[in-house]
Design a protein around this motif. Structure first.
Motif, PDB file in Angstrom:
ATOM      1  N   LEU A 338      -2.617  33.986  97.314  1.00  0.00           N
ATOM      2  CA  LEU A 338      -2.601  32.552  96.981  1.00  0.00           C
ATOM      3  C   LEU A 338      -1.278  31.896  97.371  1.00  0.00           C
ATOM      4  O   LEU A 338      -1.095  30.698  97.196  1.00  0.00           O
ATOM      5  CB  LEU A 338      -2.800  32.361  95.474  1.00  0.00           C
ATOM      6  CG  LEU A 338      -4.189  32.646  94.913  1.00  0.00           C
ATOM      7  CD1 LEU A 338      -4.135  32.694  93.387  1.00  0.00           C
ATOM      8  CD2 LEU A 338      -5.184  31.574  95.366  1.00  0.00           C
ATOM      9  N   GLU A 427      -7.527  32.934  88.528  1.00  0.00           N
ATOM     10  CA  GLU A 427      -8.048  31.568  88.675  1.00  0.00           C
ATOM     11  C   GLU A 427      -7.092  30.555  88.031  1.00  0.00           C
ATOM     12  O   GLU A 427      -6.797  29.495  88.609  1.00  0.00           O
ATOM     13  CB  GLU A 427      -9.438  31.473  88.027  1.00  0.00           C
ATOM     14  CG  GLU A 427     -10.080  30.113  88.223  1.00  0.00           C
ATOM     15  CD  GLU A 427     -11.375  29.939  87.420  1.00  0.00           C
ATOM     16  OE1 GLU A 427     -11.980  30.943  87.009  1.00  0.00           O
ATOM     17  OE2 GLU A 427     -11.754  28.771  87.215  1.00  0.00           O
ATOM     18  N   ALA A 430      -4.081  30.103  90.190  1.00  0.00           N
ATOM     19  CA  ALA A 430      -4.402  29.330  91.398  1.00  0.00           C
ATOM     20  C   ALA A 430      -4.342  27.843  91.084  1.00  0.00           C
ATOM     21  O   ALA A 430      -3.813  27.034  91.848  1.00  0.00           O
ATOM     22  CB  ALA A 430      -5.790  29.724  91.914  1.00  0.00           C
ATOM     23  N   GLU A 431      -4.879  27.490  89.925  1.00  0.00           N
ATOM     24  CA  GLU A 431      -4.899  26.098  89.480  1.00  0.00           C
ATOM     25  C   GLU A 431      -3.466  25.596  89.202  1.00  0.00           C
ATOM     26  O   GLU A 431      -3.101  24.498  89.614  1.00  0.00           O
ATOM     27  CB  GLU A 431      -5.747  26.068  88.185  1.00  0.00           C
ATOM     28  CG  GLU A 431      -6.171  24.716  87.708  1.00  0.00           C
ATOM     29  CD  GLU A 431      -7.148  24.006  88.642  1.00  0.00           C
ATOM     30  OE1 GLU A 431      -7.840  24.688  89.433  1.00  0.00           O
ATOM     31  OE2 GLU A 431      -7.183  22.760  88.584  1.00  0.00           O
ATOM     32  N   ASN A 433      -0.815  26.728  90.545  1.00  0.00           N
ATOM     33  CA  ASN A 433      -0.134  26.659  91.843  1.00  0.00           C
ATOM     34  C   ASN A 433      -0.505  25.388  92.606  1.00  0.00           C
ATOM     35  O   ASN A 433       0.327  24.768  93.263  1.00  0.00           O
ATOM     36  CB  ASN A 433      -0.500  27.904  92.657  1.00  0.00           C
ATOM     37  CG  ASN A 433       0.417  28.089  93.848  1.00  0.00           C
ATOM     38  OD1 ASN A 433       1.623  27.909  93.727  1.00  0.00           O
ATOM     39  ND2 ASN A 433      -0.141  28.421  94.990  1.00  0.00           N
ATOM     40  N   LYS A 434      -1.794  24.988  92.478  1.00  0.00           N
ATOM     41  CA  LYS A 434      -2.274  23.798  93.198  1.00  0.00           C
ATOM     42  C   LYS A 434      -1.554  22.534  92.723  1.00  0.00           C
ATOM     43  O   LYS A 434      -1.256  21.649  93.505  1.00  0.00           O
ATOM     44  CB  LYS A 434      -3.791  23.657  92.960  1.00  0.00           C
ATOM     45  CG  LYS A 434      -4.520  23.110  94.160  1.00  0.00           C
ATOM     46  CD  LYS A 434      -6.009  23.344  94.117  1.00  0.00           C
ATOM     47  CE  LYS A 434      -6.671  22.574  92.992  1.00  0.00           C
ATOM     48  NZ  LYS A 434      -8.051  23.042  92.726  1.00  0.00           N
ATOM     49  N   ASN A 435      -1.272  22.502  91.441  1.00  0.00           N
ATOM     50  CA  ASN A 435      -0.663  21.286  90.874  1.00  0.00           C
ATOM     51  C   ASN A 435       0.806  21.482  90.523  1.00  0.00           C
ATOM     52  O   ASN A 435       1.345  20.782  89.663  1.00  0.00           O
ATOM     53  CB  ASN A 435      -1.430  20.874  89.612  1.00  0.00           C
ATOM     54  CG  ASN A 435      -2.875  20.560  89.931  1.00  0.00           C
ATOM     55  OD1 ASN A 435      -3.147  19.825  90.888  1.00  0.00           O
ATOM     56  ND2 ASN A 435      -3.795  21.142  89.192  1.00  0.00           N
ATOM     57  N   LYS A 436       1.439  22.441  91.175  1.00  0.00           N
ATOM     58  CA  LYS A 436       2.784  22.833  90.707  1.00  0.00           C
ATOM     59  C   LYS A 436       3.823  21.720  90.860  1.00  0.00           C
ATOM     60  O   LYS A 436       4.769  21.663  90.073  1.00  0.00           O
ATOM     61  CB  LYS A 436       3.252  24.108  91.423  1.00  0.00           C
ATOM     62  CG  LYS A 436       3.447  23.964  92.901  1.00  0.00           C
ATOM     63  CD  LYS A 436       3.882  25.286  93.502  1.00  0.00           C
ATOM     64  CE  LYS A 436       4.070  25.105  94.989  1.00  0.00           C
ATOM     65  NZ  LYS A 436       4.449  26.342  95.644  1.00  0.00           N
ATOM     66  N   GLU A 437       3.614  20.799  91.825  1.00  0.00           N
ATOM     67  CA  GLU A 437       4.604  19.718  92.005  1.00  0.00           C
ATOM     68  C   GLU A 437       4.724  18.862  90.755  1.00  0.00           C
ATOM     69  O   GLU A 437       5.732  18.220  90.520  1.00  0.00           O
ATOM     70  CB  GLU A 437       4.249  18.808  93.190  1.00  0.00           C
ATOM     71  CG  GLU A 437       4.667  19.355  94.557  1.00  0.00           C
ATOM     72  CD  GLU A 437       3.697  20.400  95.071  1.00  0.00           C
ATOM     73  OE1 GLU A 437       2.543  20.426  94.561  1.00  0.00           O
ATOM     74  OE2 GLU A 437       4.076  21.203  95.944  1.00  0.00           O
TER      75      GLU A 437
END
Ligand code: F0G
Length: 461
Positions: A338, A427, A430-431, A433-437
């Motif tokens: 990921l 999972e 992953a989520e 990481n997607k919104n880490k900003e």
């Protein structure tokens, strides 16, 4: 078949209480965003530690029924002693209530056996001391020295044995300050360095150096079976040996060991100190009687000794170790795919996320490890543990210093979670990481004078 299944069936289950994101947001606030302050009932997947959190087997529970609670000479002690001697035939085996009790006893008797010149500080080298080991050494006024190889400090580097001792630096120490060194230690696996194993070659050479300078070698052997399995997988000449044979060879090079049975003896409480030296053993037993109990129970119930005896047989089973090491790697490899930065290669008992690398927009002064640990709990109810500036940054004089790394450790309890629990964690990450900003750092709004990570309060930025 390629799929590695859990080599057990589940006979007794513990329900997990489901919680929602909004419930967890309220719980976090109540806990001042410190995950140690949460009630474990409010955690879905608890990866705080692999210590004392193992599921016991039917045979261990049956052993518990056999526990003999005699004050002196209990048959449960002799069963435990025999099971341990099968793997580690040390002359003296001294049970303690957990690992740090064995450490405390060992370092207190080494002090009393101190060298002639008491103005010189005693130095105890190790690949990397675990924090209780370091604290117990420092409490006696001695110095705890970490001598892991340089490669062991680089989280990105993929090498098979990043727990190895730096033999050049150890030689240098023994040549220049050898009179201050009472014992040499080696931690297998190297927990503070990411759960990385030590090679048999390195153990052998460390022992050879110890022999040259006439120093005993003690293993901090909490995760000895996991270390042995890595040797089987990664070191030439060991592929056809059983884990038990490898474990026996490891211990053949040591003069003693400290052990937290809460890890690789598959029990919820227990430990021991084992050694060959008669004089030291006598001193250890004297302290044991003062602080832990009579030498045939040492702070444990007879039933605990029975559970350890069975755990020691089960921990070296090849199917168990294959599942254990593969399932931890499965978790780490998925995060790697990921693009989540982790300490590599994946260690035996835990996956460590490099939060400073994952969240470069959060200044290291704003505790990116804690920010990530909070978000994992908020979004998925997963409890990991910050190992970074929150844990190590507070100095004795009250000042603050950045830790070398900001990691979040997800330690996997033994035989507790199934692959779907781990898939859920993947999972969730992953989520995240997607919104880490969108993640922000935290402030520490209150802290005690020492060991702040257990109780300090945070406020989100
Ligand atoms: N040595 C190592 C390498 C450890 O990992 C631990 C404990 C100890 C000694 C102390 O043993 O807890 O039985 O007194 N490690 C736990 C952890 C606490 O979460 O890594 P103990």
């Amino acid at each position: 078949m390629k799929t590695i299944i859990e080599p057990f069936r589940i006979k007794s289950v513990e329900p997990i209480r489901m919680t929602s994101v909004s419930e967890r947001e309220a719980l976090l606030k109540q806990a001042n965003y410190n995950l140690f302050s949460l009630k474990s009932d409010d955690v879905l997947i608890d990866l705080l530690t692999d210590s004392g959190t193992s599921a016991m087997s039917t045979k261990q529970w049956a052993g518990i029924q056999m526990g003999d609670e005699s004050y002196a000479g209990s048959p449960s002690f002799y069963r435990f002693e025999q099971a341990l001697k099968e793997l580690a035939p040390f002359k003296h085996i001294i049970p303690t209530h957990q690992g740090r009790a064995a450490e405390k006893i060992l370092f207190s008797i080494l002090e009393s056996a101190q060298s002639t010149d008491s103005s010189k500080t005693q130095i105890i080298p190790n690949n990397t001391h675990f924090d209780t080991t370091r604290a117990n050494i420092e409490a006696t006024g001695s110095q705890a020295l970490d001598l892991v190889t340089k490669q062991g400090l680089d989280p990105e580097l993929e090498l098979p044995f990043k727990g190895d001792m730096d033999l050049m630096r150890l030689r240098d120490l023994l040549e220049t300050q050898g009179d201050q060194v009472p014992i040499v230690m080696l931690t297998i696996t190297n927990n503070s360095g990411g759960g990385q194993p030590v090679s048999m070659e390195n153990i052998r050479q460390t022992k050879a150096l110890c022999d040259e300078f006439n120093k005993p070698l003690f293993l901090d052997a909490c995760r000895f079976a996991e270390n042995a399995y890595f040797i089987k997988q990664r070191e030439a000449g060991y592929q056809d040996k059983t884990p038990k044979e490898i474990v026996q060879e490891i211990f053949s090079y040591a003069d003693g060991m400290t052990m937290s049975a809460k890890k690789d003896a598959l029990v919820n409480m227990g430990g021991w100190l084992a050694l060959n030296d008669d004089n030291l053993a006598m001193k250890a037993r004297n302290v044991l009687i003062l602080t832990e109990g009579f030498p045939t129970y040492g702070g444990l119930s007879g039933r605990d000794l029975e559970a350890m005896a069975v755990g020691l047989e089960e921990i070296v089973e090849e199917d168990y170790l294959n599942y254990r090491i593969s399932s931890t790697a499965y978790f780490g490899d998925a995060l790697d795919k990921l693009g989540i930065p982790i300490v590599k290669p994946v260690g035996g008992h835990a996956v460590y996320i490099d939060a400073r690398a994952m969240l470069p927009h959060i200044s290291p002064n704003d505790y990116p490890g804690q920010a990530l640990a909070i978000e994992m709990y908020r979004l998925g109810g997963i409890r990991g543990c910050e190992i970074g500036t929150v844990m190590f940054g507070q100095q004795v004089d009250g000042s603050e210093k950045l830790a070398a790394m900001d990691l979040v450790r997800m330690a996997i309890p033994r035989r507790v979670y199934t692959q779907s629990h781990i898939d859920y964690c993947i999972e969730c990450l992953a989520e995240v990481n997607k919104n880490k900003e969108k993640l922000r750092g935290v402030d520490i709004s209150w802290q005690p004078p020492m060991l702040r990570h257990f109780t300090c309060h945070f406020t989100p930025k």
